[in-house]
Design a protein around this motif. Structure first.
Motif, PDB file in Angstrom:
ATOM      1  N   ALA A 600       0.985  -1.203   0.060  1.00  0.00           N
ATOM      2  CA  ALA A 600       0.002  -0.056   0.033  1.00  0.00           C
ATOM      3  C   ALA A 600       0.915   1.250  -0.016  1.00  0.00           C
ATOM      4  CB  ALA A 600      -0.957   0.044   1.153  1.00  0.00           C
ATOM      5  N   GLY A 601       0.595   2.354  -0.898  1.00  0.00           N
ATOM      6  CA  GLY A 601       1.104   3.595  -0.758  1.00  0.00           C
ATOM      7  C   GLY A 601       0.357   4.753  -1.042  1.00  0.00           C
ATOM      8  N   LYS A 602       1.066   5.753  -1.541  1.00  0.00           N
ATOM      9  CA  LYS A 602       0.477   6.973  -1.752  1.00  0.00           C
ATOM     10  C   LYS A 602       0.820   7.659  -3.001  1.00  0.00           C
ATOM     11  CE  LYS A 602       3.508   9.168   1.213  1.00  0.00           C
ATOM     12  NZ  LYS A 602       4.067   9.659   2.768  1.00  0.00           N
ATOM     13  N   GLY A 603       0.015   8.706  -3.570  1.00  0.00           N
ATOM     14  CA  GLY A 603       0.391   9.148  -4.920  1.00  0.00           C
ATOM     15  C   GLY A 603      -0.070  10.629  -4.977  1.00  0.00           C
ATOM     16  N   TRP A 604       0.474  11.404  -6.061  1.00  0.00           N
ATOM     17  CA  TRP A 604       0.157  12.799  -6.075  1.00  0.00           C
ATOM     18  C   TRP A 604       0.093  12.903  -7.546  1.00  0.00           C
ATOM     19  CZ3 TRP A 604       3.976  10.475  -3.315  1.00  0.00           C
ATOM     20  CH2 TRP A 604       4.148  10.888  -1.836  1.00  0.00           C
ATOM     21  N   ALA A 605      -0.820  13.878  -7.874  1.00  0.00           N
ATOM     22  CA  ALA A 605      -0.992  14.053  -9.442  1.00  0.00           C
ATOM     23  C   ALA A 605      -1.270  15.693  -9.312  1.00  0.00           C
ATOM     24  CB  ALA A 605      -2.059  13.359 -10.234  1.00  0.00           C
ATOM     25  N   TYR A 606      -0.621  16.343 -10.350  1.00  0.00           N
ATOM     26  CA  TYR A 606      -1.074  17.987 -10.390  1.00  0.00           C
ATOM     27  C   TYR A 606      -0.393  18.241 -11.969  1.00  0.00           C
ATOM     28  CZ  TYR A 606       3.978  17.720  -9.379  1.00  0.00           C
ATOM     29  OH  TYR A 606       5.352  17.603  -9.317  1.00  0.00           O
ATOM     30  N   GLY A 607      -1.301  19.403 -12.309  1.00  0.00           N
ATOM     31  CA  GLY A 607      -0.945  19.979 -13.690  1.00  0.00           C
ATOM     32  C   GLY A 607      -1.738  20.943 -14.072  1.00  0.00           C
ATOM     33  N   ALA A 608      -1.951  21.244 -15.504  1.00  0.00           N
ATOM     34  CA  ALA A 608      -2.716  22.127 -15.845  1.00  0.00           C
ATOM     35  C   ALA A 608      -3.124  21.751 -17.438  1.00  0.00           C
ATOM     36  CB  ALA A 608      -1.859  23.493 -16.153  1.00  0.00           C
ATOM     37  N   GLU A 609      -4.478  22.273 -17.430  1.00  0.00           N
ATOM     38  CA  GLU A 609      -5.059  21.749 -18.734  1.00  0.00           C
ATOM     39  C   GLU A 609      -5.687  22.936 -19.493  1.00  0.00           C
ATOM     40  OE1 GLU A 609      -7.019  18.144 -16.658  1.00  0.00           O
ATOM     41  OE2 GLU A 609      -8.270  19.347 -17.399  1.00  0.00           O
ATOM     42  N   PHE A 610      -5.369  22.943 -20.804  1.00  0.00           N
ATOM     43  CA  PHE A 610      -5.865  24.109 -21.702  1.00  0.00           C
ATOM     44  C   PHE A 610      -6.613  23.498 -22.889  1.00  0.00           C
ATOM     45  CE2 PHE A 610      -5.203  26.425 -25.698  1.00  0.00           C
ATOM     46  CZ  PHE A 610      -5.468  27.652 -25.438  1.00  0.00           C
ATOM     47  N   PHE A 611      -7.759  24.271 -23.135  1.00  0.00           N
ATOM     48  CA  PHE A 611      -8.939  23.653 -24.469  1.00  0.00           C
ATOM     49  C   PHE A 611      -9.371  24.853 -24.840  1.00  0.00           C
ATOM     50  CE2 PHE A 611     -12.916  21.221 -24.688  1.00  0.00           C
ATOM     51  CZ  PHE A 611     -12.335  20.411 -25.936  1.00  0.00           C
ATOM     52  N   LEU A 612      -9.331  24.656 -26.068  1.00  0.00           N
ATOM     53  CA  LEU A 612      -9.715  25.923 -27.160  1.00  0.00           C
ATOM     54  C   LEU A 612     -10.561  25.102 -28.144  1.00  0.00           C
ATOM     55  CD1 LEU A 612     -10.012  28.795 -28.286  1.00  0.00           C
ATOM     56  CD2 LEU A 612      -7.787  28.325 -29.755  1.00  0.00           C
ATOM     57  N   GLN A 613     -11.706  25.581 -28.275  1.00  0.00           N
ATOM     58  CA  GLN A 613     -12.858  24.790 -29.321  1.00  0.00           C
ATOM     59  C   GLN A 613     -13.351  25.991 -30.092  1.00  0.00           C
ATOM     60  OE1 GLN A 613     -15.829  22.784 -27.688  1.00  0.00           O
ATOM     61  NE2 GLN A 613     -15.948  24.016 -25.728  1.00  0.00           N
ATOM     62  N   LYS A 614     -13.653  25.507 -31.362  1.00  0.00           N
ATOM     63  CA  LYS A 614     -14.200  26.391 -32.417  1.00  0.00           C
ATOM     64  C   LYS A 614     -15.800  25.599 -32.516  1.00  0.00           C
ATOM     65  CE  LYS A 614     -14.404  28.722 -36.911  1.00  0.00           C
ATOM     66  NZ  LYS A 614     -15.663  28.241 -37.537  1.00  0.00           N
ATOM     67  N   LYS A 615     -16.915  26.292 -32.449  1.00  0.00           N
ATOM     68  CA  LYS A 615     -18.142  25.701 -32.572  1.00  0.00           C
ATOM     69  C   LYS A 615     -18.896  25.840 -33.676  1.00  0.00           C
ATOM     70  CE  LYS A 615     -20.055  25.859 -28.571  1.00  0.00           C
ATOM     71  NZ  LYS A 615     -20.611  26.284 -27.169  1.00  0.00           N
ATOM     72  N   VAL A 616     -18.639  26.782 -34.550  1.00  0.00           N
ATOM     73  CA  VAL A 616     -19.443  27.103 -35.507  1.00  0.00           C
ATOM     74  C   VAL A 616     -18.831  27.113 -37.043  1.00  0.00           C
ATOM     75  CG1 VAL A 616     -20.892  28.641 -34.074  1.00  0.00           C
ATOM     76  CG2 VAL A 616     -18.981  29.617 -35.309  1.00  0.00           C
ATOM     77  N   GLY A 617     -19.422  27.094 -37.878  1.00  0.00           N
ATOM     78  CA  GLY A 617     -18.904  27.426 -39.341  1.00  0.00           C
ATOM     79  C   GLY A 617     -18.918  25.738 -40.136  1.00  0.00           C
ATOM     80  N   ASN A 618     -18.366  25.917 -40.985  1.00  0.00           N
ATOM     81  CA  ASN A 618     -18.218  24.518 -41.710  1.00  0.00           C
ATOM     82  C   ASN A 618     -16.895  23.878 -41.353  1.00  0.00           C
ATOM     83  OD1 ASN A 618     -20.227  24.597 -43.689  1.00  0.00           O
ATOM     84  ND2 ASN A 618     -19.123  25.877 -45.134  1.00  0.00           N
ATOM     85  N   THR A 619     -15.947  24.809 -40.688  1.00  0.00           N
ATOM     86  CA  THR A 619     -14.714  23.925 -39.881  1.00  0.00           C
ATOM     87  C   THR A 619     -15.133  24.217 -38.708  1.00  0.00           C
ATOM     88  OG1 THR A 619     -13.410  24.680 -42.221  1.00  0.00           O
ATOM     89  CG2 THR A 619     -12.131  24.313 -39.931  1.00  0.00           C
ATOM     90  N   SER A 620     -14.785  23.045 -37.761  1.00  0.00           N
ATOM     91  CA  SER A 620     -14.693  22.930 -36.360  1.00  0.00           C
ATOM     92  C   SER A 620     -13.724  22.295 -35.812  1.00  0.00           C
ATOM     93  CB  SER A 620     -16.351  22.905 -35.881  1.00  0.00           C
ATOM     94  OG  SER A 620     -16.526  21.612 -36.228  1.00  0.00           O
ATOM     95  N   GLY A 621     -13.839  22.167 -34.512  1.00  0.00           N
ATOM     96  CA  GLY A 621     -12.796  21.157 -33.768  1.00  0.00           C
ATOM     97  C   GLY A 621     -12.229  21.808 -32.558  1.00  0.00           C
ATOM     98  N   TRP A 622     -11.222  21.247 -31.856  1.00  0.00           N
ATOM     99  CA  TRP A 622     -10.396  21.637 -30.753  1.00  0.00           C
ATOM    100  C   TRP A 622      -9.081  21.549 -30.815  1.00  0.00           C
ATOM    101  CZ3 TRP A 622     -13.657  17.431 -30.837  1.00  0.00           C
ATOM    102  CH2 TRP A 622     -13.082  16.386 -30.057  1.00  0.00           C
ATOM    103  N   VAL A 623      -8.354  22.218 -29.699  1.00  0.00           N
ATOM    104  CA  VAL A 623      -7.106  21.919 -29.423  1.00  0.00           C
ATOM    105  C   VAL A 623      -6.929  21.881 -27.911  1.00  0.00           C
ATOM    106  CG1 VAL A 623      -4.606  22.754 -29.315  1.00  0.00           C
ATOM    107  CG2 VAL A 623      -6.006  23.381 -31.343  1.00  0.00           C
TER     108      VAL A 623
END
Length: 775
Positions: A600-623
C-alpha cells in the motif's frame, strides 16, 4: 426526514409562486433531451433538463412568461405562458436540417462561463462518430482520450487514465449500473456501442455529491430510450465487426424498445489462413444492448435496460509422431473468456411540479475464466504405454446488487437541490483454481475455491446548486459513505464544493474541491488491459483508497460564442493505493492471503489543462494541451523512494479538426502527441556462477520510451436513399506510419552483434473502410 425539511423550507420561500414544469423531448422520436436549456426571456431565469429531460421554473411576481427551449442541433421552440397557476408543458424539439452551428465535443447547453461545474465534459454522439477510428470501429473511450487530462495507457488501448489516476479509479456507469471492465480485444476497443447511446458525460474533478465510490473520474453513459413514434434502424459493416440497432414503439407514445447487437468476425476472417496441422487460434467478441421504456402516466415512467458482452479467445495445437513401432500424440488447448452482464430497472415520478423522484435497482457482474488442457500419450505395437491428462481452470468475478433513490428539487430558480441514498452489496471472488492431473491410472485433483467475500457499501448525499448573487454561483454538497466487510467498518465524510464568479458577461473564474473515497481495489499485472485484473475489497489489512483534489481555472467565450476557451490547474493527493509486491501476480492470490501479496502506498498528481474549441461554421474542432506530473510512493517498493507513475506524461497534445465539404463530403482528422511512458530498465547485467544472468535495476520507472505521436484521417460521403441514408467512410490510422513504442525488450541489435534495448511497435499505417446506414 431530509425530504420533509426541504419541502418545508421551499414552501416557506414560494408564497404565491407559480411553476412551469415538464419535459423536453425529440419531436420525431420521443427521446428525452438531457441538458436542454429552458429560459424565460422576460425574467432572465433559466435552467437545464435533468437526466430524464425534466425541467422546472418558478416565478414569484410575474403574471406571464415567454419561455424558449433549445438543444444543440435542434430548432428552438418558444411558448408564451400565463402564470395564473402552475403549468405543465412539454417541449417537442425538431432536429435542425439547416443549422449552421455545429457543436463539438465538450458541448454545454449553458455557456462555459455560466455553469458552476468545472472539469466536466458532455460528448455529443454524432461528434463521437465523426472522429477517425482504428479499423473503422467507433469508440467512446478513444474520443475521450483526446480531451485534456485524459490519457490512453498504451498504443491503441481503450483505457482511461484521468489526472494521474488508474483505470480502477474511474466510475463507469451505463444506465446507472457500474461497468467493471469496459474493454474488448485485450483493451483495444471499448464495450460501448455508440449506436445505442443517448448521452455521455465525463467528470474529471469537482465531483458533485451525487457521485461516489471512485477517486479520479465519473463516466456517466445513458442508453437511448427507443423511438416512441415509428420504427427505425441503423447499423454498419466494417473490416472487423458489424452492428445493427433497431428501435420503435410497442404502443405509440406509450411504450418503446431498442435493441442493439455487435459482433466481430476476426475468427472467421482468420480461419482460411490457418494451417490446422500447426494449430488453430480464434478470437471474437460480441455485445448486446436492450431497453424497454414505458410511460405509465404523464408523471410516471419505467425503464428496463440490459447489457451482455463476451470476449472469447481459444487456441488448439495437435501433433503426432511415429518412430518405428512407437506412435505418440499431443493435444494442447487453451481458452480465455471474459465479459460483463448488467441489468437496470428505473422508475421515475414527478411528485409535484418542483420535486422529481428516480429510483434505480441494478445488477452488475464481471467474470473471467482461464482454461488450459494438455493431453499426451503414446503406444507401442498398438498398445498404450503412457498417457498424461492435465487440466487447469482459473476463474474470478465481482457481482453487485444495488438500490438507489435520487430526488431533484427546484424550489426556485436560484436553487437546484439534489439528495438521495444508495446501498450496494458487493460479492468478490478474487480467484478459484481447479487442477486435475492424470498419469496412467493415477489421478490427482485439487480445488482451491479462493477467498469469497461479501461487503455492503452505502451512502447518503445532498447538494445544492445555488445562485448567491448575479456573479457568484456555488454548488455545495456533502456525501457520507460507509463500507462493511468481515466485521470491519469504514466511514467517510466527503465535502464537495465548486464555485463560479463572473467577472463580466464573457469571463468567469472557477474553483472546486472534492474529497473522495474508494472501497474496492484492482490488482493489475500489466498496463495493457488484460482481463486477469482482479477486483478485491478493502479489508482489515488493506485500507480503502482516499483522495482530495482542488482545482482552479478560468473560462470564457470569444467572438460572439464561436469559440470557447478554458484553463484549469489541479492538485490531487491519494493514499491507500495498492500494487503487487515484487514477484507477486494473480496466480498467487487464489487463497485468502492475497492481502499479504500487495503493498500500500500514496500518490500525487498535479498539472494544468488548456482547451480551445471552435463551435460554428463549416470548419470546427478543438486543441487540447495537458502539462502534468504523477508520482507514487510505496514503503516496500523502490526502496521506499518516490517514483514516476507508469503513465506519468509530462506533455499531452491533441488537435481535432472537422470540415464540411461540398456534395455531402466530410473530412475529419486528429493529431496527438505525448511524452513517452515511464519504464523500468536494467542498467547492467552480470553472471553469477551457474545461475545465469542477473539484471541490475536502478529506480523504478526511471527511463522514458520514445515520444508518442500519430495522425489519423477520415473521409465520409453521405448518400440519401428513398428508404434512408448510407454513409461510406474511409479512414487512415497512423497516416505517416509512426513506429510508436508498445513495449521494450533486451536483445541483439539489428546492425551489430551487441545486445541492446529494442522497442516493439504495434500499429503501422492502417487504412480501413466502413459502410453505415439508417432507415
Amino acid at each position: 426526514m431530509l425530504c420533509l425539511l426541504l419541502l418545508c423550507l421551499g414552501s416557506a420561500a414560494f408564497g404565491q409562486r407559480h411553476t412551469v414544469s415538464g419535459y423536453v423531448r425529440d419531436a420525431q422520436t420521443g427521446e428525452n433531451l438531457i441538458g436542454a436549456a429552458v429560459f424565460d426571456t422576460r425574467s432572465g431565469q433559466g435552467t437545464t433538463t435533468n437526466s430524464y429531460g425534466f425541467y422546472s421554473l418558478s416565478f414569484s411576481s410575474a403574471d406571464s412568461a415567454f419561455i424558449v427551449a433549445s438543444y444543440i442541433g435542434y430548432q428552438r421552440v418558444s411558448h408564451a405562458v400565463k402564470l395564473t397557476g402552475d403549468v405543465q408543458h412539454d417541449y417537442l424539439l425538431r432536429a435542425s436540417t439547416s443549422l449552421a452551428t455545429v457543436e463539438v465535443v465538450a458541448a454545454k447547453e449553458e455557456k462555459i462561463q455560466e455553469t458552476t461545474r468545472m472539469s466536466t465534459v458532455s460528448v455529443p454522439i454524432e461528434q463521437l462518430k465523426a472522429v477517425p477510428a482504428l479499423l473503422g470501429e467507433v469508440d467512446v473511450i478513444k474520443t475521450l482520450q483526446l480531451l485534456p487530462g485524459v490519457q490512453s495507457g498504451t498504443e491503441g488501448a481503450s483505457g482511461m487514465y484521468v489526472r494521474g489516476g488508474g483505470p480502477d479509479q474511474n466510475l463507469i456507469l451505463m444506465d446507472g449500473a457500474p461497468v467493471y471492465n469496459g474493454t474488448h480485444l485485450f483493451g483495444f476497443f471499448s464495450v460501448f456501442n455508440a449506436d445505442a447511446l443517448n448521452h455521455i458525460e465525463l467528470v474529471k474533478g469537482g465531483f458533485p455529491a451525487r457521485y461516489g465510490g471512485r477517486l479520479s473520474s465519473v463516466l456517466d453513459i445513458s442508453m437511448k430510450e427507443g423511438n416512441m413514434k415509428e420504427f427505425h434502424g441503423e447499423g454498419s459493416i466494417g473490416l472487423i465487426a458489424s452492428k445493427l440497432t433497431l428501435e420503435g414503439p410497442i404502443k405509440k407514445d406509450t411504450a418503446s424498445f431498442i435493441i442493439s447487437a455487435r459482433r466481430t468476425y476476426l475468427d472467421a476472417l482468420a480461419r482460411p489462413f490457418m494451417d490446422k496441422e500447426k494449430g488453430v487460434v480464434g478470437y471474437f467478441f460480441h455485445d448486446f444492448n436492450a431497453k424497454l421504456n414505458y410511460r405509465i402516466t404523464s408523471k410516471d415512467r419505467l425503464y428496463l435496460s440490459g447489457y451482455t458482452g463476451l470476449d472469447k479467445f481459444h487456441s488448439r495445437l495437435e501433433s503426432t509422431y511415429s518412430y518405428g513401432s512407437e506412435e505418440g500424440y499431443r493435444d494442447e488447448k487453451a481458452g480465455l473468456d471474459w465479459g460483463n452482464n448488467m441489468l437496470s430497472l428505473r422508475w421515475n415520478r414527478i411528485l409535484n411540479n418542483r420535486l422529481f423522484l428516480n429510483t434505480t435497482a441494478t445488477y452488475s457482474r464481471y467474470q473471467f475464466d482461464i482454461s488450459i488442457h494438455n493431453e499426451s500419450g503414446n503406444t507401442y505395437n498398438g498398445e498404450q504405454t503412457h498417457r498424461t491428462n492435465t487440466s487447469l481452470l482459473y476463474l474470478s468475478n465481482i457481482r453487485d446488487f444495488s438500490l438507489k433513490t435520487d430526488f431533484d428539487y427546484l424550489p426556485n430558480p436560484n436553487h437546484y437541490i439534489r439528495f438521495g441514498t444508495q446501498a450496494t452489496q458487493h460479492q468478490f471472488r478474487p480467484g478459484a483454481v481447479q487442477y486435475t492431473d492424470e498419469v496412467g491410472d493415477d489421478a490427482l485433483s485439487d480445488l482451491n475455491i479462493g477467498s469469497k467475500k461479501t461487503a455492503l457499501e452505502s451512502a447518503v448525499y445532498m447538494e445544492d446548486d445555488v445562485r448567491l448573487t448575479d456573479k457568484l454561483k456555488v454548488n455545495a454538497g456533502l456525501r457520507l459513505n460507509s463500507f462493511f466487510v468481515d466485521g470491519e467498518s469504514y466511514l467517510s465524510l466527503e465535502p464537495r464544493v465548486a464555485a463560479r464568479y463572473l467577472l463580466n458577461g464573457q469571463l468567469a473564474l472557477k474553483a472546486s474541491y472534492a474529497k473522495t473515497s474508494q472501497f474496492i481495489h484492482l490488482l493489475t499485472n500489466s498496463g495493457i488491459g488484460l482481463p486477469t485484473d482482479l477486483w478485491v475489497p478493502a479489508t482489515k489489512i488493506v485500507q480503502p483508497q482516499r483522495a482530495s483534489q482542488v482545482a482552479i481555472g478560468a473560462a470564457q467565450t470569444l467572438l460572439g460564442g464561436q469559440y470557447e476557451v478554458s484553463v484549469e490547474g489541479y492538485y490531487k493527493t491519494m493514499k491507500g493505493i495498492i500494487e503487487y509486491k515484487e514477484g507477486a501476480d494473480f496466480t498467487s492470490t487464489t487463497s485468502s492471503n492475497w492481502e499479504t501479496k500487495v503493498a500500500a502506498g500514496k500518490g500525487w498528481a498535479y498539472g494544468a489543462e488548456f482547451f480551445l474549441q471552435k463551435k460554428v461554421g463549416n470548419t470546427s474542432g478543438w486543441v487540447g494541451y495537458t502539462l502534468s506530473w504523477a508520482d507514487r510512493q510505496f514503503a516496500e517498493l523502490n526502496y521506499g523512494e518516490k517514483f514516476p507513475y507508469r503513465y506519468d506524461r509530462r506533455h499531452d497534445i491533441s488537435v481535432v479538426l472537422f470540415h464540411k465539404l461540398p456534395r455531402n463530403w466530410n473530412f475529419s482528422s486528429t493529431w496527438v502527441y505525448g511524452t513517452g511512458n515511464a519504464v523500468t530498465l536494467s542498467e547492467s547485467r552480470y553472471a553469477i556462477g551457474n545461475y545465469g544472468m542477473v539484471d541490475n535495476y536502478s529506480s523504478r520507472n526511471d527511463y522514458r520510451m520514445r515520444a508518442y505521436h500519430r495522425l489519423d484521417l477520415g473521409f465520409s460521403k453521405t448518400k440519401e436513399k428513398r428508404w434512408g441514408q448510407v454513409v461510406n467512410t474511409i479512414s487512415v490510422y497512423n497516416a505517416y506510419s509512426r513506429q510508436n513504442p508498445f513495449y521494450m525488450y533486451y536483445g541483439r541489435g539489428r546492425d551489430s552483434n551487441k545486445n541492446t534495448y529494442r522497442q516493439v511497435a504495434l500499429f503501422p499505417i492502417i487504412p480501413s473502410f466502413s459502410k453505415s446506414f439508417k432507415f
